[in-house]
Design an enzyme around this catalytic site. Structure first.
Site, PDB file in Angstrom:
ATOM      1  N   THR A 191       1.244  -1.486   0.147  1.00  0.00           N
ATOM      2  CA  THR A 191      -0.075   0.169  -0.337  1.00  0.00           C
ATOM      3  C   THR A 191       0.958   1.521   0.028  1.00  0.00           C
ATOM      4  OG1 THR A 191      -1.699  -1.243   1.439  1.00  0.00           O
ATOM      5  CG2 THR A 191      -1.613   1.049   1.110  1.00  0.00           C
ATOM      6  N   VAL A 192       1.670   1.368   0.903  1.00  0.00           N
ATOM      7  CA  VAL A 192       2.136   2.513   1.110  1.00  0.00           C
ATOM      8  C   VAL A 192       3.201   3.143   0.075  1.00  0.00           C
ATOM      9  CG1 VAL A 192       4.129   4.229   2.396  1.00  0.00           C
ATOM     10  CG2 VAL A 192       2.123   2.699   3.999  1.00  0.00           C
ATOM     11  N   GLU A 203       8.615  10.031   9.701  1.00  0.00           N
ATOM     12  CA  GLU A 203       6.662  10.689   9.673  1.00  0.00           C
ATOM     13  C   GLU A 203       5.488  10.192   9.382  1.00  0.00           C
ATOM     14  OE1 GLU A 203       6.588  14.366  10.732  1.00  0.00           O
ATOM     15  OE2 GLU A 203       5.329  13.126  11.114  1.00  0.00           O
ATOM     16  N   GLY A 240       0.512   8.128  10.299  1.00  0.00           N
ATOM     17  CA  GLY A 240       0.625   8.685   8.824  1.00  0.00           C
ATOM     18  C   GLY A 240       0.918   9.464   8.022  1.00  0.00           C
ATOM     19  N   GLU A 296      -7.093  -5.547   8.287  1.00  0.00           N
ATOM     20  CA  GLU A 296      -6.835  -6.460   8.327  1.00  0.00           C
ATOM     21  C   GLU A 296      -7.696  -7.740   8.947  1.00  0.00           C
ATOM     22  OE1 GLU A 296      -2.566  -6.423   8.738  1.00  0.00           O
ATOM     23  OE2 GLU A 296      -2.148  -4.054   8.778  1.00  0.00           O
ATOM     24  N   LYS A 313       3.142   3.504  18.774  1.00  0.00           N
ATOM     25  CA  LYS A 313       2.680   5.062  17.786  1.00  0.00           C
ATOM     26  C   LYS A 313       3.251   5.999  19.503  1.00  0.00           C
ATOM     27  CE  LYS A 313       0.149   4.468  13.939  1.00  0.00           C
ATOM     28  NZ  LYS A 313      -1.478   4.158  13.308  1.00  0.00           N
TER      29      LYS A 313
HETATM   30  N1  LIG Z   1      -1.042   1.214   5.101  1.00  0.00           N
HETATM   31  C1  LIG Z   1      -0.361   2.897   5.668  1.00  0.00           C
HETATM   32  O1  LIG Z   1      -1.579   2.984   5.598  1.00  0.00           O
HETATM   33  C2  LIG Z   1      -0.112   2.580   6.793  1.00  0.00           C
HETATM   34  C3  LIG Z   1      -0.381   3.863   7.497  1.00  0.00           C
HETATM   35  C4  LIG Z   1       1.467   3.753   8.608  1.00  0.00           C
HETATM   36  C5  LIG Z   1       2.521   3.266   8.303  1.00  0.00           C
HETATM   37  N2  LIG Z   1       2.486   2.094   7.497  1.00  0.00           N
HETATM   38  C6  LIG Z   1       3.796   1.338   7.986  1.00  0.00           C
HETATM   39  O2  LIG Z   1       4.249   1.249   6.641  1.00  0.00           O
HETATM   40  C7  LIG Z   1       4.452  -0.273   6.310  1.00  0.00           C
HETATM   41  C8  LIG Z   1       4.419  -1.122   5.156  1.00  0.00           C
HETATM   42  O3  LIG Z   1       3.122  -0.521   5.894  1.00  0.00           O
HETATM   43  P1  LIG Z   1       1.405  -1.716   3.935  1.00  0.00           P
HETATM   44  O4  LIG Z   1       0.462  -1.125   4.682  1.00  0.00           O
HETATM   45  O5  LIG Z   1       2.257  -0.735   2.989  1.00  0.00           O
HETATM   46  O6  LIG Z   1       2.485  -2.628   3.983  1.00  0.00           O
HETATM   47  P2  LIG Z   1       1.774  -3.894   2.408  1.00  0.00           P
HETATM   48  O7  LIG Z   1       0.919  -3.624   1.893  1.00  0.00           O
HETATM   49  O8  LIG Z   1       1.830  -5.659   3.676  1.00  0.00           O
HETATM   50  O9  LIG Z   1       3.424  -3.958   1.316  1.00  0.00           O
HETATM   51  C9  LIG Z   1       3.832  -4.434   2.828  1.00  0.00           C
HETATM   52  C10 LIG Z   1       5.290  -4.105   1.610  1.00  0.00           C
HETATM   53  O10 LIG Z   1       6.863  -4.917   1.635  1.00  0.00           O
HETATM   54  C11 LIG Z   1       7.071  -6.115   0.836  1.00  0.00           C
HETATM   55  N3  LIG Z   1       7.252  -7.216   2.045  1.00  0.00           N
HETATM   56  C12 LIG Z   1       7.604  -7.648   3.213  1.00  0.00           C
HETATM   57  N4  LIG Z   1       8.431  -8.135   3.649  1.00  0.00           N
HETATM   58  C13 LIG Z   1       9.310  -8.018   3.298  1.00  0.00           C
HETATM   59  C14 LIG Z   1      10.597  -8.873   2.901  1.00  0.00           C
HETATM   60  N5  LIG Z   1      11.566  -8.765   4.419  1.00  0.00           N
HETATM   61  N6  LIG Z   1      11.382  -7.906   1.967  1.00  0.00           N
HETATM   62  C15 LIG Z   1      11.067  -7.467   0.612  1.00  0.00           C
HETATM   63  N7  LIG Z   1       9.848  -7.114   0.202  1.00  0.00           N
HETATM   64  C16 LIG Z   1       8.614  -7.137   1.725  1.00  0.00           C
HETATM   65  C17 LIG Z   1       5.942  -7.090   0.218  1.00  0.00           C
HETATM   66  O11 LIG Z   1       6.018  -7.599  -0.619  1.00  0.00           O
HETATM   67  P3  LIG Z   1       4.666  -8.754  -1.227  1.00  0.00           P
HETATM   68  O12 LIG Z   1       4.192  -7.384  -2.306  1.00  0.00           O
HETATM   69  O13 LIG Z   1       5.862  -9.254  -2.447  1.00  0.00           O
HETATM   70  O14 LIG Z   1       3.988  -8.952  -0.263  1.00  0.00           O
HETATM   71  C18 LIG Z   1       4.931  -5.914   0.369  1.00  0.00           C
HETATM   72  O15 LIG Z   1       5.027  -5.721  -0.541  1.00  0.00           O
HETATM   73  C19 LIG Z   1       4.135  -1.130   7.845  1.00  0.00           C
HETATM   74  O16 LIG Z   1       5.737  -0.869   8.485  1.00  0.00           O
HETATM   75  C20 LIG Z   1       2.962  -0.447   8.022  1.00  0.00           C
HETATM   76  O17 LIG Z   1       2.848  -0.470   9.499  1.00  0.00           O
HETATM   77  C21 LIG Z   1       1.113   1.779   7.143  1.00  0.00           C
END
Ligand SMILES: NC(=O)c1ccc[n+]([C@@H]2O[C@H](COP(=O)([O-])OP(=O)(O)OC[C@H]3O[C@@H](n4cnc5c(N)ncnc54)[C@H](OP(=O)(O)O)[C@@H]3O)[C@@H](O)[C@H]2O)c1
Length: 422
Positions: free
Chosen positions: A14-15, A118, A123, A179, A194
């Site tokens: 997502t991010v 940040e 977020g 989730e 946080k």
């Molecule tokens: N989503 C939000 O709105 C939000 C807001 C603030 C902070 N965050 C933080 O941002 C981070 C990412 O969140 P997200 O929602 O984007 O998560 P996500 O959608 O689950 O995406 C995670 C990504 O990381 C990849 N990944 C996971 N483990 C890996 C590894 N060992 N090596 C290489 N790539 C790896 C995954 O690969 P695959 O795609 O191949 O599975 C996926 O592309 C987290 O720390 C979360 O807490 C998220």
């Protein structure tokens, strides 16, 4: 264009995809490589140089900044390698920073690189940099916030649609706000990471997350919400950190995450749906609140991209970049236990409907030095059970627990919910 800033991204979820889209507007930034887990997964962005090995990013001599948006603590070794290779880090990973931030920031300082984060707290809301820059003149007494959009959405829907927790959780999952395994959000852990990060920078002290009291929203019922509403309150999952002025020390903190009754007059009560809010209280600023989108592809990418551009603007100008972003504190806070905190309480009690029952509750409160500010019996069920609601003035948590234990042992009451009042 020459001298492009070279970025490596770990994570294209997502991010990560949001960051790629946002950065595509900047001609002087180049995404050199991205790492993912599953190379064959379909994505909304296309990166030519894709790997499933995050170390290929950490060790790539071409890369200036590593953007870590993978999440979890397993990614830490790759970040350690990147820092040792003198790469700046931009991360959204609250769990990693809350658990291992002290070590990572020390390592970054030794290697004269920065870790900017940040996006890790609230977020899309700018909060870390404002605290470290515009608000630098302040001494803060407290920071409190609604830091988890999923739980705020669920509580809002429970209130507006008079639905149960489970019904609203399913709704949130269908809309992508929660989730499949919602534990991290609904049990309060996400908010705990946080508030640990916020407490760290607000009080300039390191925080041990194992000492943060954390209680989620799974026990909150639609009935609690309805009764709270009648009394002029909303129920919110509040993450807070307060300085406790005791024994002339300024390093004693009360940090916790739990549901609270928040008076409808207070701004946090009116933070709805998936919106986040952070309220800071300090001198000389007094009270200042930041409100906005706490998650989501583009709001979060906004914060990540802002950090990247901040580094970019400094990188060519000095050797020790963004001095304000560097973590300077080494001391750990003394964190008080929840038993030693002082709170007002809302008690949702089920009692035997018998003459004098409210008097008995009053006597038990008196025995433990607890002042009642409000009490009401809300009818009796056919099987002779009364719903009694009590609001108390401030008392120690340990006294409240002892009072409840005494009445429950005497089989007089069952406390269906004990919620602290803000
Ligand atoms: N989503 C939000 O709105 C939000 C807001 C603030 C902070 N965050 C933080 O941002 C981070 C990412 O969140 P997200 O929602 O984007 O998560 P996500 O959608 O689950 O995406 C995670 C990504 O990381 C990849 N990944 C996971 N483990 C890996 C590894 N060992 N090596 C290489 N790539 C790896 C995954 O690969 P695959 O795609 O191949 O599975 C996926 O592309 C987290 O720390 C979360 O807490 C998220």
């Amino acid at each position: 264009m020459e001298n492009k800033l070279k970025i490596g991204i770990i994570g294209l979820g997502t991010v990560g995809c949001g960051v790629v889209k946002v950065l595509s507007q900047f001609n002087d930034i180049e995404i050199v490589k991205a790492a993912v887990k599953n190379l064959s997964k379909k994505r909304s962005v296309k990166i030519d140089n894709l790997t499933d090995d995050p170390f290929q990013i950490a060790n790539d001599p071409d890369i200036d900044i590593v953007v870590e948006v993978a999440g979890g603590v397993e990614i830490m070794d790759a970040l350690i390698a990147a820092i040792k290779n003198k790469k700046h880090i931009v991360t959204a990973n609250k769990e990693l920073l809350a658990r291992h931030g002290a070590m990572l920031f020390d390592l970054a300082r030794e290697n004269n690189v920065v870790i900017l984060y940040e996006a890790a707290v609230a977020g899309g809301i700018p909060i870390i940099f404002p605290i470290k820059t515009s608000l630098l003149a302040n001494t803060f007494n407290s920071v409190a916030g609604i830091l988890n959009g999923t739980t705020n959405y669920i509580l809002t829907k429970m209130e507006e649609d008079n639905l149960s927790y489970n019904e609203c959780l399913i709704k949130a999952q269908k809309l992508g706000y929660a989730e499949t395994d919602p534990t991290g959000d609904v049990e309060g852990y996400d908010a705990m990471y946080k508030i640990a990060i916020l407490a760290n920078i607000v009080f300039n002290l390191r925080v041990d997350i194992s000492k943060i009291y954390c209680e989620g929203i799974t026990k909150i019922t639609a009935e609690d919400i309805k009764i709270a509403d009648e009394l002029g309150y909303k129920i919110k999952l509040i993450a807070q950190a307060k300085r406790i002025n005791k024994a002339n020390r300024d390093d004693i903190l009360d940090i916790r995450v739990h549901p609270m009754l928040v008076s409808k007059n207070k701004p946090l009560a009116n933070t709805k749906d998936a919106t986040n809010a952070v309220l800071l209280n300090g001198f000389p600023v007094d009270r200042v609140m930041f409100v906005g989108p706490g998650a989501g592809e583009f709001p979060t990418a906004s914060s990540v991209a802002g950090d990247i551009l901040s580094i970019k603007s400094e990188i060519s100008q000095r050797t020790n970049i963004l001095p304000m972003a560097v973590c300077h504190h080494n001391e750990y806070a003394i964190q008080i236990k929840i038993e030693d905190t002082i709170n007002c309480y809302f008690l949702h009690i089920e009692a035997k409907s018998e003459p004098g029952i409210i008097g008995k509750i009053g006597c038990a409160c008196a025995q433990f030095g607890i002042n009642i500010s409000y009490v009401i019996q809300k009818g009796t069920t056919e099987d002779g059970r009364a719903t009694i609601i009590v609001l108390t003035e401030e008392c120690f948590e340990k006294d409240m627990n002892a009072m409840i234990e005494k009445l429950e042992l005497e089989n007089l009451i069952k406390v269906k919910n004990k919620i602290r009042v803000m």
